[in-house]
Design a protein around this motif. Structure first.
Motif, short mmCIF file in Angstrom:
data_model
loop_
_atom_site.label_atom_id
_atom_site.label_comp_id
_atom_site.label_asym_id
_atom_site.label_seq_id
_atom_site.Cartn_x
_atom_site.Cartn_y
_atom_site.Cartn_z
N LEU A 43 3.41 4.57 8.14
CA LEU A 43 4.54 3.82 7.60
C LEU A 43 5.44 3.31 8.73
CD1 LEU A 43 6.59 4.43 4.47
CD2 LEU A 43 7.83 4.38 6.62
N GLN A 44 5.71 4.19 9.68
CA GLN A 44 6.56 3.79 10.81
C GLN A 44 5.94 2.66 11.61
OE1 GLN A 44 9.59 5.40 12.34
NE2 GLN A 44 9.95 6.18 10.29
N ALA A 45 4.60 2.68 11.71
CA ALA A 45 3.90 1.66 12.49
C ALA A 45 3.65 0.39 11.71
CB ALA A 45 2.58 2.23 13.00
N GLY A 46 3.83 0.42 10.39
CA GLY A 46 3.62 -0.76 9.58
C GLY A 46 2.24 -0.89 8.99
N VAL A 47 1.44 0.18 9.04
CA VAL A 47 0.10 0.15 8.47
C VAL A 47 0.15 0.26 6.95
CG1 VAL A 47 -2.15 1.30 8.41
CG2 VAL A 47 -0.92 1.09 10.57
N ILE A 48 1.06 1.07 6.42
CA ILE A 48 1.26 1.17 4.98
C ILE A 48 2.73 0.87 4.68
CG2 ILE A 48 -0.61 2.82 4.63
CD1 ILE A 48 1.49 5.05 4.47
N ALA A 49 3.00 0.54 3.43
CA ALA A 49 4.36 0.18 3.04
C ALA A 49 5.16 1.38 2.54
CB ALA A 49 4.33 -0.90 1.95
N MET A 50 4.48 2.30 1.82
CA MET A 50 5.17 3.40 1.16
C MET A 50 4.39 4.70 1.26
SD MET A 50 6.62 1.65 -2.34
CE MET A 50 5.24 0.55 -2.54
N THR A 51 5.11 5.80 1.14
CA THR A 51 4.47 7.10 1.04
C THR A 51 5.42 8.06 0.34
OG1 THR A 51 3.25 8.81 2.24
CG2 THR A 51 5.27 8.01 3.27
N LYS A 52 4.89 9.23 0.00
CA LYS A 52 5.67 10.30 -0.62
C LYS A 52 5.74 11.45 0.37
CE LYS A 52 4.37 13.79 -2.01
NZ LYS A 52 4.48 15.16 -1.37
N ILE A 63 4.66 -8.85 -7.26
CA ILE A 63 4.58 -7.71 -6.35
C ILE A 63 3.73 -6.64 -7.02
CG2 ILE A 63 5.84 -5.94 -5.08
CD1 ILE A 63 8.28 -7.74 -5.08
N ARG A 64 2.72 -6.18 -6.30
CA ARG A 64 1.84 -5.14 -6.83
C ARG A 64 1.71 -4.02 -5.81
NH1 ARG A 64 -2.93 -9.13 -9.29
NH2 ARG A 64 -1.49 -10.42 -10.55
N ILE A 65 1.52 -2.82 -6.33
CA ILE A 65 1.42 -1.64 -5.47
C ILE A 65 0.04 -1.03 -5.61
CG2 ILE A 65 2.34 0.67 -5.03
CD1 ILE A 65 5.05 -0.44 -6.13
N LYS A 66 -0.62 -0.83 -4.49
CA LYS A 66 -1.95 -0.23 -4.46
C LYS A 66 -1.81 1.20 -3.96
CE LYS A 66 -6.66 -1.13 -2.77
NZ LYS A 66 -7.49 -2.05 -1.93
N ILE A 67 -2.20 2.16 -4.79
CA ILE A 67 -2.00 3.57 -4.46
C ILE A 67 -3.28 4.20 -3.92
CG2 ILE A 67 -1.28 5.82 -5.36
CD1 ILE A 67 0.34 4.41 -7.48
N PHE A 68 -3.12 4.95 -2.82
CA PHE A 68 -4.21 5.71 -2.22
C PHE A 68 -3.85 7.20 -2.32
CE2 PHE A 68 -4.27 1.57 -0.23
CZ PHE A 68 -5.62 1.25 -0.14
N PRO A 69 -4.33 7.92 -3.35
CA PRO A 69 -3.99 9.35 -3.52
C PRO A 69 -4.96 10.25 -2.77
CG PRO A 69 -5.25 8.60 -5.40
CD PRO A 69 -5.13 7.40 -4.48
N ASP A 120 0.83 -1.20 0.00
CA ASP A 120 0.00 0.00 0.00
C ASP A 120 0.87 1.26 0.00
OD1 ASP A 120 -2.25 -1.59 0.07
OD2 ASP A 120 -2.45 -1.50 2.24
N LEU A 121 0.56 2.18 -0.92
CA LEU A 121 1.28 3.45 -1.05
C LEU A 121 0.26 4.58 -0.89
CD1 LEU A 121 3.66 4.40 -4.05
CD2 LEU A 121 2.41 6.04 -2.67
N ALA A 122 0.42 5.40 0.13
CA ALA A 122 -0.52 6.51 0.37
C ALA A 122 0.19 7.85 0.21
CB ALA A 122 -1.11 6.40 1.78
N HIS A 123 -0.52 8.83 -0.35
CA HIS A 123 0.03 10.18 -0.47
C HIS A 123 -1.10 11.20 -0.58
CE1 HIS A 123 -0.85 10.83 -4.77
NE2 HIS A 123 -0.56 9.56 -4.95
N GLY A 124 -0.75 12.47 -0.50
CA GLY A 124 -1.77 13.51 -0.45
C GLY A 124 -2.00 14.25 -1.74
N LEU A 125 -1.34 13.85 -2.83
CA LEU A 125 -1.45 14.58 -4.09
C LEU A 125 -2.69 14.15 -4.88
CD1 LEU A 125 2.28 14.32 -5.18
CD2 LEU A 125 1.17 16.26 -4.04
N SER A 126 -3.10 15.01 -5.81
CA SER A 126 -4.23 14.67 -6.66
C SER A 126 -3.78 13.70 -7.74
CB SER A 126 -4.80 15.93 -7.33
OG SER A 126 -3.93 16.39 -8.35
N GLU A 127 -4.74 13.09 -8.41
CA GLU A 127 -4.43 12.12 -9.45
C GLU A 127 -3.94 12.77 -10.74
OE1 GLU A 127 -7.48 8.53 -8.95
OE2 GLU A 127 -8.34 10.47 -8.36
#
Length: 350
Positions: A98-107, A78-84, A48-55
């Protein structure tokens, strides 16, 4: 969206308390393998990859390309699911997740990582890079890439960077050609110590506020100007109020794509290399998109908003005024001096 945020925050609390399953703790989607060694196209490792930018943002588009390439290069293992759009919270909240392990990646904006790794203070300092070309050559150097992957003890590694251009001052009714032109002006800066300090060295009055407050603050006179890259004139409509964009290019602050070290350590060395290749390729694609975005923004600002771009700026005067600041940060933060050495070494090797 509020409900989704509540679910994430609930998951974060449970994660910290140690009551959720291993798949959540490693930043993977529930039910997916927690190690790439066990992943198959039929049962992939989903990150899971979460960030605050628009699509529509160029960085989101680049990260979408990154996700597609990771899936292609790993044969779908390996697949990445993005939450913008901030679906899972703010940038700070995403970092906590990310630090807690809830998501894998962020920007994140690179200086925001200084809380965890003091070397990242460098990216908020003025005139660290000599030009756009110098910025790219340094950021793409092996020394910088080695540094990006060296922060595992701080809970994350950096996969790549995305340019956000050069930041310059723009004001409502006067051009800024020298530091003296900033005296008496209230200038909005990002809520970073380095940006506040920079304005003090340059003689202006720093006003830290969120990007979303800038337009109204310019309208009402709370601030006299701000600083950002050229796209803010058009996407943020700042060019409707500010008619002088002074190209002093005092800072180049990149965004960085980071991954939890807990997740990174569960990916095989072979898959790590494939992920890094995909990340670097997305950065190269983003450079092209960014150049186009800047060109279009300048044209629109000039032709439809009446913005004057001021190029006869005394950059050397700005650089000299802020050199003591860079020296102060180097003395205060050993990590800053260390990363500046990496940057200088990269220049020698190019």
């Amino acid at each position: 969206m509020q409900g989704l945020r509540s679910m994430v925050h609930k998951g974060l609390s449970l994660c910290v308390s140690g009551f959720v399953g291993a798949s959540i703790l490693c930043g993977c989607s529930a039910g997916s393998p927690t190690s790439s060694a066990n992943a198959t196209p039929e049962n992939p490792m989903i990150l899971d990859l979460a960030h605050g930018l628009s699509e529509t943002h160029t960085v989101h588009i680049a990260m979408t390309e990154f996700a597609k390439e990771v899936e292609n290069k790993t044969g779908g293992r390996i697949r990445i699911k993005i939450f913008p759009n901030g679906q899972l919270g703010s940038e700070d909240e995403n970092m906590e997740q990310l630090q807690a392990g809830v998501i894998a990646m962020t920007k994140v904006s690179a200086p925001g990582l200084a809380t965890f790794t003091e070397e990242y203070n460098v990216f908020g300092l003025p005139y660290i890079f000599e030009s756009t070309e110098d910025f790219y050559e340094v950021m793409d150097s092996q020394g910088m890439r080695d540094f990006f992957l060296s922060t595992g003890d701080d809970g994350y590694v950096t996969l790549t960077y995305y340019t956000s251009g050069a930041r310059s001052f723009y004001t409502k009714d006067k051009p800024i050609r020298t530091p003296e032109d900033l005296k008496g002006l209230k200038i909005r800066v990002q809520n970073m110590k380095s940006q506040t300090d920079m304005m003090k060295y340059l003689g202006g009055t720093p006003v830290a506020m969120s990007y979303g407050e800038v337009f109204t603050s310019l309208q009402t006179g709370i601030i006299d100007g701000t600083e950002n890259n050229e796209t803010a004139l058009t996407t943020g409509k700042h060019g409707e109020i500010c008619k002088y964009y002074s190209v002093d290019q005092h800072a180049m602050i990149p965004d960085v794509l980071i991954m939890s070290d807990k997740v990174w350590s569960q990916i095989t060395p072979e898959d790590q290399q494939l992920i890094l290749e995909a990340a670097h390729e997305s950065t190269d694609s983003h450079k092209i998109m960014w150049d186009q975005a800047i060109e279009e923004a300048v044209k629109e600002a000039e032709e439809t908003m009446g913005v004057t771009f001021v190029y006869d700026v005394d950059k050397e005067a700005f650089r000299q005024a802020t050199t003591p600041m860079v020296e102060e940060y180097s003395a205060q933060y050993p990590g800053v001096a260390k990363l500046l050495e990496v940057i200088e070494q990269a220049r020698k090797e190019k």
